[in-house]
Every structure is written in C-alpha cells, then in structure tokens.
Design a protein around this motif. Structure first.
Motif, PDB file in Angstrom:
ATOM      1  N   ALA A  24       0.633  -1.165  -0.072  1.00 52.56           N
ATOM      2  CA  ALA A  24       0.109  -0.016   0.017  1.00 52.56           C
ATOM      3  C   ALA A  24       0.740   1.363  -0.083  1.00 52.56           C
ATOM      4  CB  ALA A  24      -0.731  -0.048   1.368  1.00 52.56           C
ATOM      5  N   GLU A  25       2.087   1.192   0.479  1.00 51.54           N
ATOM      6  CA  GLU A  25       2.858   2.264   0.846  1.00 51.54           C
ATOM      7  C   GLU A  25       3.263   2.939  -0.701  1.00 51.54           C
ATOM      8  OE1 GLU A  25       7.493   2.534   1.839  1.00 51.54           O
ATOM      9  OE2 GLU A  25       5.984   2.041   3.675  1.00 51.54           O
ATOM     10  N   GLY A  26       3.473   1.916  -1.760  1.00 49.92           N
ATOM     11  CA  GLY A  26       4.025   2.575  -3.199  1.00 49.92           C
ATOM     12  C   GLY A  26       2.895   2.400  -4.115  1.00 49.92           C
ATOM     13  N   GLY A  27       1.667   1.791  -3.539  1.00 51.19           N
ATOM     14  CA  GLY A  27       0.608   1.410  -4.794  1.00 51.19           C
ATOM     15  C   GLY A  27       1.016   0.304  -5.567  1.00 51.19           C
ATOM     16  N   SER A  28       0.765  -0.667  -5.001  1.00 50.59           N
ATOM     17  CA  SER A  28       1.261  -2.041  -5.925  1.00 50.59           C
ATOM     18  C   SER A  28       0.518  -2.059  -7.285  1.00 50.59           C
ATOM     19  CB  SER A  28       0.841  -3.261  -5.089  1.00 50.59           C
ATOM     20  OG  SER A  28       0.995  -4.488  -5.877  1.00 50.59           O
ATOM     21  N   ALA A  29       1.511  -2.593  -7.981  1.00 49.97           N
ATOM     22  CA  ALA A  29       0.931  -2.693  -9.435  1.00 49.97           C
ATOM     23  C   ALA A  29       0.984  -4.042  -9.773  1.00 49.97           C
ATOM     24  CB  ALA A  29       1.834  -1.813 -10.492  1.00 49.97           C
ATOM     25  N   LEU A  30       1.082  -4.841  -8.554  1.00 47.66           N
ATOM     26  CA  LEU A  30       0.820  -6.390  -8.919  1.00 47.66           C
ATOM     27  C   LEU A  30      -0.502  -6.690  -8.456  1.00 47.66           C
ATOM     28  CD1 LEU A  30       2.624  -8.996  -9.505  1.00 47.66           C
ATOM     29  CD2 LEU A  30       3.427  -8.965  -7.390  1.00 47.66           C
ATOM     30  N   PRO A  31      -1.209  -7.160  -9.384  1.00 50.98           N
ATOM     31  CA  PRO A  31      -2.476  -7.522  -8.861  1.00 50.98           C
ATOM     32  C   PRO A  31      -2.645  -9.006  -8.004  1.00 50.98           C
ATOM     33  CG  PRO A  31      -2.595  -7.146 -11.173  1.00 50.98           C
ATOM     34  CD  PRO A  31      -1.008  -7.039 -10.759  1.00 50.98           C
ATOM     35  N   MET A  32      -3.301  -8.826  -7.023  1.00 49.39           N
ATOM     36  CA  MET A  32      -3.419 -10.010  -6.076  1.00 49.39           C
ATOM     37  C   MET A  32      -3.871 -11.366  -6.993  1.00 49.39           C
ATOM     38  SD  MET A  32      -3.213 -11.292  -3.223  1.00 49.39           S
ATOM     39  CE  MET A  32      -3.353 -10.066  -1.767  1.00 49.39           C
ATOM     40  N   ALA A  33      -4.703 -11.169  -7.783  1.00 47.20           N
ATOM     41  CA  ALA A  33      -5.067 -12.120  -8.564  1.00 47.20           C
ATOM     42  C   ALA A  33      -4.079 -12.933  -9.335  1.00 47.20           C
ATOM     43  CB  ALA A  33      -6.347 -11.713  -9.598  1.00 47.20           C
ATOM     44  N   ASN A  34      -3.372 -12.221  -9.786  1.00 51.29           N
ATOM     45  CA  ASN A  34      -2.109 -12.828 -10.657  1.00 51.29           C
ATOM     46  C   ASN A  34      -1.209 -13.593  -9.390  1.00 51.29           C
ATOM     47  OD1 ASN A  34      -2.991 -11.445 -12.711  1.00 51.29           O
ATOM     48  ND2 ASN A  34      -1.191 -10.009 -13.191  1.00 51.29           N
TER      49      ASN A  34
END
Length: 165
Positions: A24-34
C-alpha cells in the motif's frame, strides 16, 4: 486437505510492527489475482490457501520486486543512464545473491527478443550495441540458438501471438 502457511522475512525498514502494508505504501501494480493464480499453478489442487497467506505472498513479491528493482535503478543511475535495462535486473539479481534467477531471466529475455524480432515488432528500432553484461550471450550478427529446455520454458511464459499474426 492441506493448509498453507508462508513466512516472509522483510528488511524491517518500513512498517515494522505497525501493521503497515508494504504494497500500500507505493501503490502496488501487482494484482493479487495474478499472485494467487501463480500460487495455484504450483500447489497441489487439494490445497486451500488462506487469505493471510495470499496477502503475505503478495506483499513479499512486491517487496522483492522493489528490492531488486531498486538495485537495478541504482546501477543505471551510477552509469548515468535514465533507463533501467533488463540487463540491470539480471545484474541486480546476481549481485544480490539470487544467482538461480539469472539464467531463467536471460533465457526469457533472449527468447522474448527473438520473438519480437521474428514478428517484426521490435520496439527499439535499430538495436544499440549490447551492454557489456549482455555481450557474452548475444553476439552481434549471430542467430540465437535455444535448447529444447529453454524453448519449453519460453512456451510456458511467453503468450502465443493473437489470431491474425
């Protein structure tokens, strides 16, 4: 039924003990679904994955990518470059002790570039000279040969071209 429990050791610099989510700190671009899809691919079908295990694995993946990416970025910056190249990531993995990741990354990169060239869709146009780290396995003017093992790996990670290509 088997339950899955995972442990991730972080550097302890961010959010230590305060419940802060590193993603959350840097705004994750890694989707949880992946992440969950990858977890399901490698685990037996009878395994149920707890929500906390999914979140922890996601957070560890984000942290790992940030750690390796930070080293790659530092290398590019130290060489006075604005663009972080794929070779910077392979160098970063090797320098951080993730040697077992280097060969698969180089294999994927080589296959991706060959695939890109074969489709006539090289995003780089005229290719600049390879950086010193790449010169050892991509000699100029020579075709890249890929072993059956490498080809099998590439088929598992490179999506097939869309219809009409």
């Amino acid at each position: 039924m088997v339950a899955l429990s995972l442990v991730c050791v972080s550097g302890g610099q961010r959010g230590e003990g305060d419940g802060e989510n590193p993603a959350a700190e840097g705004g994750s671009a890694l989707p949880m679904a992946n992440v969950v899809r990858l977890m399901r691919r490698v685990l037996p079908s009878n395994v149920k994955i707890a929500e906390t295990a999914k979140q922890l694995t996601h957070d560890c993946a984000v942290e790992f990518v940030g750690f390796v990416g930070g080293e790659a970025s530092e290398r590019a910056r130290s060489e006075h470059r604005r663009t972080v190249a794929p070779e910077d990531f392979t160098w970063s993995c090797q320098s951080l002790g993730f040697d077992s990741y280097v060969q698969p990354m180089e294999t994927y990169l080589r296959g991706y570039r060959e695939y890109d060239i074969a489709r006539g869709r090289s995003s780089r146009g005229a290719r600049p000279p390879a950086p010193p780290a790449m010169a050892s396995f991509l000699p100029p003017g020579q075709p890249v040969t890929v072993t059956e093992e490498e080809l099998e790996f590439l088929r598992s990670v490179v999506p097939p071209p869309p219809e009409g290509y």
